[in-house]
Design a protein around this motif. Structure first.
Motif, PDB file in Angstrom:
ATOM      1  N   ALA A   1      19.090  31.301  -6.880  1.00  0.00           N
ATOM      2  CA  ALA A   1      18.258  31.128  -8.065  1.00  0.00           C
ATOM      3  C   ALA A   1      16.779  31.305  -7.755  1.00  0.00           C
ATOM      4  CB  ALA A   1      18.527  29.813  -8.780  1.00  0.00           C
ATOM      5  N   SER A   2      16.042  30.230  -7.641  1.00  0.00           N
ATOM      6  CA  SER A   2      14.591  30.248  -7.540  1.00  0.00           C
ATOM      7  C   SER A   2      13.936  30.811  -8.785  1.00  0.00           C
ATOM      8  CB  SER A   2      14.110  30.979  -6.288  1.00  0.00           C
ATOM      9  OG  SER A   2      14.365  30.201  -5.152  1.00  0.00           O
ATOM     10  N   THR A   3      14.521  30.505  -9.920  1.00  0.00           N
ATOM     11  CA  THR A   3      13.877  30.800 -11.192  1.00  0.00           C
ATOM     12  C   THR A   3      12.618  29.943 -11.270  1.00  0.00           C
ATOM     13  OG1 THR A   3      16.003  31.192 -12.238  1.00  0.00           O
ATOM     14  CG2 THR A   3      14.177  30.703 -13.692  1.00  0.00           C
ATOM     15  N   VAL A   4      11.531  30.500 -11.728  1.00  0.00           N
ATOM     16  CA  VAL A   4      10.302  29.723 -11.871  1.00  0.00           C
ATOM     17  C   VAL A   4       9.999  29.520 -13.347  1.00  0.00           C
ATOM     18  CG1 VAL A   4       9.261  30.221  -9.636  1.00  0.00           C
ATOM     19  CG2 VAL A   4       8.965  31.847 -11.470  1.00  0.00           C
ATOM     20  N   SER A   5       9.669  28.277 -13.700  1.00  0.00           N
ATOM     21  CA  SER A   5       9.372  27.952 -15.094  1.00  0.00           C
ATOM     22  C   SER A   5       8.598  26.642 -15.173  1.00  0.00           C
ATOM     23  CB  SER A   5      10.666  27.839 -15.904  1.00  0.00           C
ATOM     24  OG  SER A   5      11.444  26.757 -15.452  1.00  0.00           O
ATOM     25  N   THR A   6       7.950  26.443 -16.312  1.00  0.00           N
ATOM     26  CA  THR A   6       7.257  25.190 -16.600  1.00  0.00           C
ATOM     27  C   THR A   6       7.948  24.556 -17.801  1.00  0.00           C
ATOM     28  OG1 THR A   6       5.166  26.152 -15.840  1.00  0.00           O
ATOM     29  CG2 THR A   6       5.029  24.143 -17.182  1.00  0.00           C
ATOM     30  N   ARG A   7       8.316  23.298 -17.678  1.00  0.00           N
ATOM     31  CA  ARG A   7       9.029  22.601 -18.756  1.00  0.00           C
ATOM     32  C   ARG A   7       8.205  22.596 -20.037  1.00  0.00           C
ATOM     33  NH1 ARG A   7       8.626  17.620 -20.826  1.00  0.00           N
ATOM     34  NH2 ARG A   7       7.252  16.952 -19.153  1.00  0.00           N
ATOM     35  N   GLY A   8       8.845  23.048 -21.126  1.00  0.00           N
ATOM     36  CA  GLY A   8       8.220  22.984 -22.442  1.00  0.00           C
ATOM     37  C   GLY A   8       7.181  24.053 -22.732  1.00  0.00           C
ATOM     38  N   ILE A   9       6.985  24.982 -21.829  1.00  0.00           N
ATOM     39  CA  ILE A   9       5.999  26.052 -22.017  1.00  0.00           C
ATOM     40  C   ILE A   9       6.766  27.365 -22.177  1.00  0.00           C
ATOM     41  CG2 ILE A   9       4.093  27.330 -20.956  1.00  0.00           C
ATOM     42  CD1 ILE A   9       3.338  24.461 -21.719  1.00  0.00           C
TER      43      ILE A   9
ATOM     44  N   ARG B   1      -3.848  28.725 -16.416  1.00  0.00           N
ATOM     45  CA  ARG B   1      -3.436  27.316 -16.483  1.00  0.00           C
ATOM     46  C   ARG B   1      -2.305  26.986 -15.514  1.00  0.00           C
ATOM     47  NH1 ARG B   1      -3.743  27.130 -22.945  1.00  0.00           N
ATOM     48  NH2 ARG B   1      -5.932  26.565 -23.102  1.00  0.00           N
ATOM     49  N   GLY B   2      -1.722  27.989 -14.884  1.00  0.00           N
ATOM     50  CA  GLY B   2      -0.616  27.756 -13.954  1.00  0.00           C
ATOM     51  C   GLY B   2       0.714  27.523 -14.652  1.00  0.00           C
ATOM     52  N   TYR B   3       0.892  28.053 -15.857  1.00  0.00           N
ATOM     53  CA  TYR B   3       2.135  27.890 -16.615  1.00  0.00           C
ATOM     54  C   TYR B   3       3.016  29.123 -16.439  1.00  0.00           C
ATOM     55  CZ  TYR B   3      -0.412  24.296 -19.312  1.00  0.00           C
ATOM     56  OH  TYR B   3      -1.133  23.210 -19.713  1.00  0.00           O
ATOM     57  N   VAL B   4       4.317  28.874 -16.348  1.00  0.00           N
ATOM     58  CA  VAL B   4       5.294  29.962 -16.282  1.00  0.00           C
ATOM     59  C   VAL B   4       6.286  29.733 -17.414  1.00  0.00           C
ATOM     60  CG1 VAL B   4       6.946  31.195 -14.832  1.00  0.00           C
ATOM     61  CG2 VAL B   4       5.070  29.939 -13.773  1.00  0.00           C
ATOM     62  N   SER B   5       6.531  30.744 -18.213  1.00  0.00           N
ATOM     63  CA  SER B   5       7.430  30.617 -19.348  1.00  0.00           C
ATOM     64  C   SER B   5       8.755  29.962 -18.951  1.00  0.00           C
ATOM     65  CB  SER B   5       7.711  32.006 -19.937  1.00  0.00           C
ATOM     66  OG  SER B   5       8.768  31.941 -20.862  1.00  0.00           O
ATOM     67  N   ALA B   6       9.232  29.046 -19.788  1.00  0.00           N
ATOM     68  CA  ALA B   6      10.471  28.314 -19.507  1.00  0.00           C
ATOM     69  C   ALA B   6      11.726  29.134 -19.786  1.00  0.00           C
ATOM     70  CB  ALA B   6      10.512  27.011 -20.311  1.00  0.00           C
ATOM     71  N   TYR B   7      11.571  30.301 -20.404  1.00  0.00           N
ATOM     72  CA  TYR B   7      12.737  31.160 -20.575  1.00  0.00           C
ATOM     73  C   TYR B   7      13.208  31.591 -19.191  1.00  0.00           C
ATOM     74  CZ  TYR B   7      11.196  31.450 -25.420  1.00  0.00           C
ATOM     75  OH  TYR B   7      10.804  31.150 -26.698  1.00  0.00           O
ATOM     76  N   ASP B   8      14.469  31.820 -19.048  1.00  0.00           N
ATOM     77  CA  ASP B   8      15.041  32.200 -17.753  1.00  0.00           C
ATOM     78  C   ASP B   8      14.745  33.669 -17.463  1.00  0.00           C
ATOM     79  OD1 ASP B   8      18.386  32.462 -16.409  1.00  0.00           O
ATOM     80  OD2 ASP B   8      16.573  31.844 -15.404  1.00  0.00           O
ATOM     81  N   ASP B   9      13.459  34.017 -17.441  1.00  0.00           N
ATOM     82  CA  ASP B   9      13.041  35.410 -17.265  1.00  0.00           C
ATOM     83  C   ASP B   9      12.265  35.649 -15.978  1.00  0.00           C
ATOM     84  OD1 ASP B   9      14.070  36.084 -19.760  1.00  0.00           O
ATOM     85  OD2 ASP B   9      12.164  35.786 -20.782  1.00  0.00           O
ATOM     86  N   ASN B  10      11.900  34.593 -15.274  1.00  0.00           N
ATOM     87  CA  ASN B  10      10.973  34.742 -14.162  1.00  0.00           C
ATOM     88  C   ASN B  10      11.596  34.296 -12.843  1.00  0.00           C
ATOM     89  OD1 ASN B  10       8.519  35.378 -15.820  1.00  0.00           O
ATOM     90  ND2 ASN B  10       9.061  33.396 -16.684  1.00  0.00           N
ATOM     91  N   ALA B  11      11.554  35.186 -11.879  1.00  0.00           N
ATOM     92  CA  ALA B  11      11.994  34.871 -10.520  1.00  0.00           C
ATOM     93  C   ALA B  11      11.170  35.723  -9.562  1.00  0.00           C
ATOM     94  CB  ALA B  11      13.488  35.168 -10.353  1.00  0.00           C
ATOM     95  N   PRO B  12      10.902  35.221  -8.367  1.00  0.00           N
ATOM     96  CA  PRO B  12      10.209  36.054  -7.381  1.00  0.00           C
ATOM     97  C   PRO B  12      11.027  37.311  -7.075  1.00  0.00           C
ATOM     98  CG  PRO B  12      10.331  33.770  -6.650  1.00  0.00           C
ATOM     99  CD  PRO B  12      11.208  33.885  -7.854  1.00  0.00           C
ATOM    100  N   SER B  13      10.398  38.301  -6.485  1.00  0.00           N
ATOM    101  CA  SER B  13      11.064  39.578  -6.212  1.00  0.00           C
ATOM    102  C   SER B  13      12.276  39.413  -5.292  1.00  0.00           C
ATOM    103  CB  SER B  13      10.069  40.559  -5.586  1.00  0.00           C
ATOM    104  OG  SER B  13       9.573  40.036  -4.365  1.00  0.00           O
TER     105      SER B  13
END
Length: 165
Positions: A47-55, A62-74
């Motif tokens: 995994a290593s999905t990156v997200s911020t709760r509620g964003i 601001r250091g926010y990462v969308s909470a949708y399961d769309d972001n992961a390191p390469s």
């Protein structure tokens, strides 16, 4: 030194009881299993999905990462990508998510001045992120209904799955 193929059995893979995989999904795992069908395999770090709760919109300032399961390191995969792959292969005994909680240090996906790793299934205070409910729907017998907002630009976009096993 040249990189070794992941399906190589010589060396440590030939003597360990269980083959572990870190951040692998795809052909290398299928090829290895085809060559060594009796050796148990597990995802030791996935995994290593990156997200911020509620964003629901990324904001680097601001250091926010969308909470949708769309972001992961390469070098990693989203929760849905790795788990869908594992769920379809009964010869994989399961996988460990990196990591349970967000933590200070290894800021990912952003660098300084952000100091937070956004990898967790729970945030630094222990509150569940959206992926917590995704995993719960697969890994427990609980009936799970979790709604999340669609946000600007997301309305009408179909998910890859309905999050149901």
């Amino acid at each position: 030194m040249p990189r070794r193929k992941a399906d190589t059995f010589a060396g440590i893979n030939g003597v360990i009881d269980v083959r572990g995989w870190n951040y692998h999904v795809g052909g290398e795992m299928d090829s290895y299993h085809a060559r060594h069908p009796t050796q148990p395999e597990v995802g030791t770090e996935q995994a290593s999905t990156v997200s911020t709760r509620g964003i629901y919109k990324s904001d680097k300032v601001r250091g926010y990462v969308s909470a949708y399961d769309d972001n992961a390191p390469s070098w990693a995969h989203t929760a849905e990508t790795w788990w869908s792959y594992f769920a379809d292969r009964p010869w994989l005994s399961g996988g460990f998510v990196w990591t349970g909680f967000d933590y200070r240090g290894e800021p990912t996906p952003y660098a300084w001045p952000c100091i937070n790793s956004h990898f967790g299934v729970l945030d630094v205070c222990g509150f569940p992120k959206d992926n917590f409910y995704y995993y719960q729907s697969w890994w427990t017998t609980n009936i799970v209904l979790h709604l999340l907002r669609t946000g600007t630009g997301r309305a009408g976009k179909a998910r890859k799955s309905a999050w149901t096993p």
